[in-house]
Design an enzyme around this catalytic site. Structure first.
Site, PDB file in Angstrom:
ATOM      1  N   SER A   1       0.820  -1.153  -0.091  1.00 57.71           N
ATOM      2  CA  SER A   1       0.181  -0.147  -0.109  1.00 57.71           C
ATOM      3  C   SER A   1       0.756   1.227   0.075  1.00 57.71           C
ATOM      4  O   SER A   1       2.164   1.153   0.404  1.00 57.71           O
ATOM      5  CB  SER A   1      -1.069   0.036   1.175  1.00 57.71           C
ATOM      6  OG  SER A   1      -1.626   1.186   1.379  1.00 57.71           O
TER       7      SER A   1
ATOM      8  N   TYR B   1      -2.646  -1.579  10.019  1.00 57.00           N
ATOM      9  CA  TYR B   1      -2.489  -1.514   8.571  1.00 57.00           C
ATOM     10  C   TYR B   1      -1.002  -1.040   8.010  1.00 57.00           C
ATOM     11  O   TYR B   1      -0.197  -1.727   7.475  1.00 57.00           O
ATOM     12  CB  TYR B   1      -3.459  -0.792   7.819  1.00 57.00           C
ATOM     13  CG  TYR B   1      -3.603  -0.717   6.559  1.00 57.00           C
ATOM     14  CD1 TYR B   1      -4.248  -1.819   5.801  1.00 57.00           C
ATOM     15  CD2 TYR B   1      -2.999   0.233   5.655  1.00 57.00           C
ATOM     16  CE1 TYR B   1      -4.462  -2.013   4.380  1.00 57.00           C
ATOM     17  CE2 TYR B   1      -3.095   0.187   4.280  1.00 57.00           C
ATOM     18  CZ  TYR B   1      -3.934  -0.777   3.774  1.00 57.00           C
ATOM     19  OH  TYR B   1      -3.935  -0.727   2.388  1.00 57.00           O
TER      20      TYR B   1
END
Length: 273
Positions: free
Chosen positions: A144, A157
């Protein structure tokens, strides 16, 4: 025809997290290239719904990527059905939002199990088989923009996506050492339209609710469609690119600021993050 069509048509792709979001977009685009598909997701109904829309040969395998045995069964099923695999996309991922000290142990475990252990399990199940094939194949791990640029309220995350970056670089170097034709790419998407922020967090904290609303609105306003994302990814992979930066506008300026922060030994701040 595109480069991706030339490289992947008639080949077999395994995609985890294929029941929704960017995994669904990847499945749709891979199908349009004429690939055989092995689609994995923990949600059987969503997986079946995606498969029903796709042309060509599609095998669905309900899989919890956090379970090493389940991912091993996925690999066995893929090779039993199609004989070989040329593309493995470790895509499954989850988001957990909150203050790092307030996120529950269960939510931390879920993020680590899916976002990191899921990729580890995919590597352990598929890479030995890909290496044994002795032919060109590709492993794609989805990290990401958050794997480059830390964010408040997203510690699980951020931590797991940073870990996927390091893991993928190690894997790429190891395959080079082994002189294997298997290649590796890491994808660092920014906003892609999906339902990832559809459900607000169960809290009355205005800062947390505001942050969630900001992310949800950004996803709507600036997110690219899943199939557009998938086209960018598979074209880059077909071209042999390691870094697949789908949102350079989100990435490049932040990376420059982060490098400067580290070089200057500046403490992290929201402005720099």
């Amino acid at each position: 025809m595109s480069r991706a069509h030339d490289v992947f048509s008639g080949r077999t792709a395994v995609i985890t997290g294929a029941g929704s979001g960017i995994g669904k977009g990847l499945a749709q685009h891979a199908a349009s290239l004429g690939m055989n598909l092995v689609l994995a997701d923990i949600d059987e109904a969503r997986l079946a719904a995606v498969a029903a829309e796709l042309p060509g040969e599609v095998l669905t395998v309900v899989t919890n990527v956090a379970d090493a045995d389940a991912v091993e069964r996925l690999a066995e099923a893929a090779f039993e059905r199609f004989g070989s695999v040329e593309l493995v996309v470790n895509n499954a991922g989850v988001m957990r939002i909150g203050y790092s000290w307030a996120i529950s142990a269960d939510d931390w475990d879920t993020a680590i199990d899916v976002n990191l252990r899921g990729v580890v399990n995919g590597i352990r199940a598929f890479v030995p088989r890909l290496v044994a094939q002795g032919t060109a194949a590709h492993v794609v791990n989805v990290s990401s923009v958050g794997g480059f640029l830390p964010s408040p309220m997203m510690a699980p995350y951020t931590a797991t996506k940073f870990a996927v970056l390091g893991l993928t670089e190690s894997l790429a170097m190891e395959l080079q050492m082994a002189q294997s034709p298997v290649r590796v790419s890491v994808v660092t998407p920014g906003p892609v339209r999906s339902e990832i922020f559809a459900q607000a967090p169960d809290t009355e904290d205005p800062a947390l609710l505001g942050f969630h609303q900001y992310l949800a609105q950004q996803n709507l306003d600036e997110g690219i469609p899943g199939e557009q994302y998938a086209e960018i990814v598979l074209e880059a992979v077909a071209a042999g690119e390691y870094w697949v930066i789908t949102h350079p506008a989100f990435t490049d300026a932040g990376l420059a600021a982060r490098a400067e922060m580290i070089q200057n030994r500046t403490a992290p701040s929201i402005a720099l993050g």
